[in-house]
Design an enzyme around this catalytic site. Structure first.
Site, PDB file in Angstrom:
ATOM      1  N   MET A  79       0.815  -1.207   0.000  1.00  0.00           N
ATOM      2  CA  MET A  79       0.000   0.000   0.000  1.00  0.00           C
ATOM      3  C   MET A  79       0.856   1.268   0.000  1.00  0.00           C
ATOM      4  O   MET A  79       2.060   1.229   0.222  1.00  0.00           O
ATOM      5  CB  MET A  79      -0.919   0.015   1.229  1.00  0.00           C
ATOM      6  CG  MET A  79      -1.921  -1.113   1.291  1.00  0.00           C
ATOM      7  SD  MET A  79      -2.948  -1.058   2.788  1.00  0.00           S
ATOM      8  CE  MET A  79      -4.016   0.333   2.419  1.00  0.00           C
ATOM      9  N   ASP A 235      -2.379  -5.242   0.091  1.00  0.00           N
ATOM     10  CA  ASP A 235      -1.755  -6.483   0.554  1.00  0.00           C
ATOM     11  C   ASP A 235      -2.458  -7.098   1.754  1.00  0.00           C
ATOM     12  O   ASP A 235      -2.754  -8.301   1.766  1.00  0.00           O
ATOM     13  CB  ASP A 235      -0.258  -6.281   0.836  1.00  0.00           C
ATOM     14  CG  ASP A 235       0.049  -5.073   1.714  1.00  0.00           C
ATOM     15  OD1 ASP A 235      -0.887  -4.388   2.190  1.00  0.00           O
ATOM     16  OD2 ASP A 235       1.253  -4.806   1.921  1.00  0.00           O
TER      17      ASP A 235
END
Length: 483
Positions: A79, A235
């Site tokens: 991210m 993720d």
């Protein structure tokens, strides 16, 4: 067949599954991270493209018949990264990664604006995307002026695969530009962040169509039909899909590069003052909350380099039975810290070293320090009202039975160990693709893994670990005062 691509900080993992989510083949490729200055962390986005080509070529060579039946692709990715593209869709500079702390001043400025926390659901952390763009505007104005498009890392990989500019909601939730209650870009947050919505892609949910695999790539990899590429997930959201953590009462502890405790939430109920992250999930109408310590296995890997011994050997020196808490306290703030202290400047410390201590004592202290940092995350999550009765253990550090015993005892919670197999972000990405192509409901596809073992707290050591934890949380203010 369905493909999950997990774009990690240190490498790309590709997992090919059937329509039941069972693993058929996999491939991995590593790449490096640049640290040109203290606190900086960058990657060349072309490394991700090269890794994608490598893993797909490997799958074509090792499992050609399975790959030829590919119907859908989901992508997971780390991210907060800022990939800045010009009008020709070419990167203007290396991607500034999630663990880059250069924009700490900009983050504080954004965080001080009225309603930023309310709309975004979070403190504006230095690692988030929005402060990175403010930093670029101030320090690299020529690049800022040329920035026509801003993508998150996995969405740059999607651009390569499909030619489409799309962003996915669970990933967008970590930018500080998304109104998480409506799951849409916020004009108010974009104005504060000094960018335009025209620079951002169209938003899609994690299992929604987000393009088709380009014809030339289908030909390169021996695929004869159209392949849907879905939104995918950030993720940790994708890892939650892989672990079957979708709703209230479900959660996991991840011992990866960073340490994470994540719990599902059925409604948007942020409490940013706790420094807990509240993000949209990769499935519609769901959210999740997590506490993050930035250096989990990173702390053990750091000690491993100094000791000249693999991490697995270091932990084996501790034996099989959990020992009482160490008199050494280790603060695992090697790259700053997030939950709950939100301090990008603090650095790690050993406190209480004695001439009699040896390597095994220091290993125990490192595991203990990460465990206590994760317990702080646990307490912060509980303060938001999250229900946490047990946790699933995932990540590379979960291979250490000793560490799992310590976690269960320090948390005073059962820790569930999954059966060996796939249950991480790559599987979660593949599961999102299955939902997108088949229309099946996430609850039907994203089941939790079978449990091999449940590690229970050691009742004889729980009080001692609780006492050591109470001492641990008093150390940070004292160390901060002299750093």
């Amino acid at each position: 067949m369905y493909l999950g691509l997990d774009l990690g900080t240190s490498g790309l993992r590709a997992l090919l599954t059937n329509d039941q989510g069972q693993s058929v083949a996999s491939a991995d490729h590593a790449y490096s991270t640049a640290h040109p200055h203290a606190g900086w962390s960058e990657q060349d986005p072309q490394l991700w493209i090269a890794a994608c080509k490598k893993v797909l070529n490997d799958l074509r060579d090792t499992a050609p018949e399975a790959l030829a039946q590919l119907k859908g692709i989901g992508i997971s990715g780390h991210m907060h990264g800022a990939v800045l593209l010009d009008k020709a869709l070419k990167p203007l500079r290396p991607c500034i990664l999630w663990n880059d702390t250069r924009s700490h001043a900009e983050a504080a400025q954004l965080d001080a604006h009225e309603n930023v926390r309310t709309l975004s659901g979070n403190i504006v952390f230095p690692g988030f995307t929005a402060p990175k763009l403010v930093w670029v505007k101030a320090n690299e104005p020529d690049i800022f002026e040329k920035t026509a498009h801003i993508l998150l890392p996995k969405d740059f990989l999607r651009l390569y695969l499909t030619g489409e500019l799309r962003a996915e909601i669970s990933d967008a939730a970590g930018t500080s530009w998304l109104d998480q209650s409506t799951r849409r870009w916020s004009n108010a947050l974009l104005k504060v962040g000094q960018i335009s919505e025209n620079q951002l892609p169209e938003l899609v949910e994690g299992s929604a169509p987000a393009g088709s695999l380009r014809d030339n790539l289908c030909a390169d990899w021996g695929i004869g039909q159209e392949v849907m590429v879905v939104g995918g997930g950030a993720d940790n959201a994708a890892a939650a899909c892989g672990a079957g953590v979708l709703q209230e009462g479900q959660g996991f502890v991840s011992l990866g590069t960073s340490g994470v405790i994540l719990v599902g939430r059925n409604a948007f109920a942020p409490q940013p003052e706790t420094a807990v992250h509240t993000f949209c999930h990769a499935v519609p109408d769901r959210w999740y909350q997590m506490g993050v310590t930035l250096a989990a296995t990173d702390s053990l890997n750091w000690l491993s380099k100094i000791a000249g011994m693999p991490p697995s050997k270091l932990t084996r020196e501790l034996g099989a039975q959990l020992k009482p808490p160490s008199t050494i306290q280790f603060l695992p703030y090697l790259s700053g810290e997030r939950t709950p202290i939100n301090d990008s400047h603090i650095r790690g410390s050993f406190v209480g070293l004695d001439i009699a201590h040896d390597r095994a004592d220091m290993t125990h202290a490192v595991l203990q320090g990460v465990t206590f940092a994760l317990r702080q995350c646990l307490e912060a999550l509980r303060a938001t009202g999250a229900t946490i009765d047990d946790l699933l253990a995932i990540g590379g550090g979960a291979q250490s039975g000793y560490w799992l015993q310590m976690l269960a005892t320090a948390f005073n919670l059962p820790i569930n160990v999954p059966e060996k197999g796939e249950f991480g972000a790559a599987l979660g990405a593949a599961r999102l693709a299955i939902c997108g192509v088949t229309g099946r409901e996430p609850e039907m596809v994203m089941a939790p893994p079978d449990i091999a073992e449940t590690v229970l707290p050691d009742p004889q050591l729980s009080a001692a670990y609780n006492s050591a934890y109470e001492k641990f949380i008093k150390i940070y203010p004292a160390v901060r005062a002299v750093q």
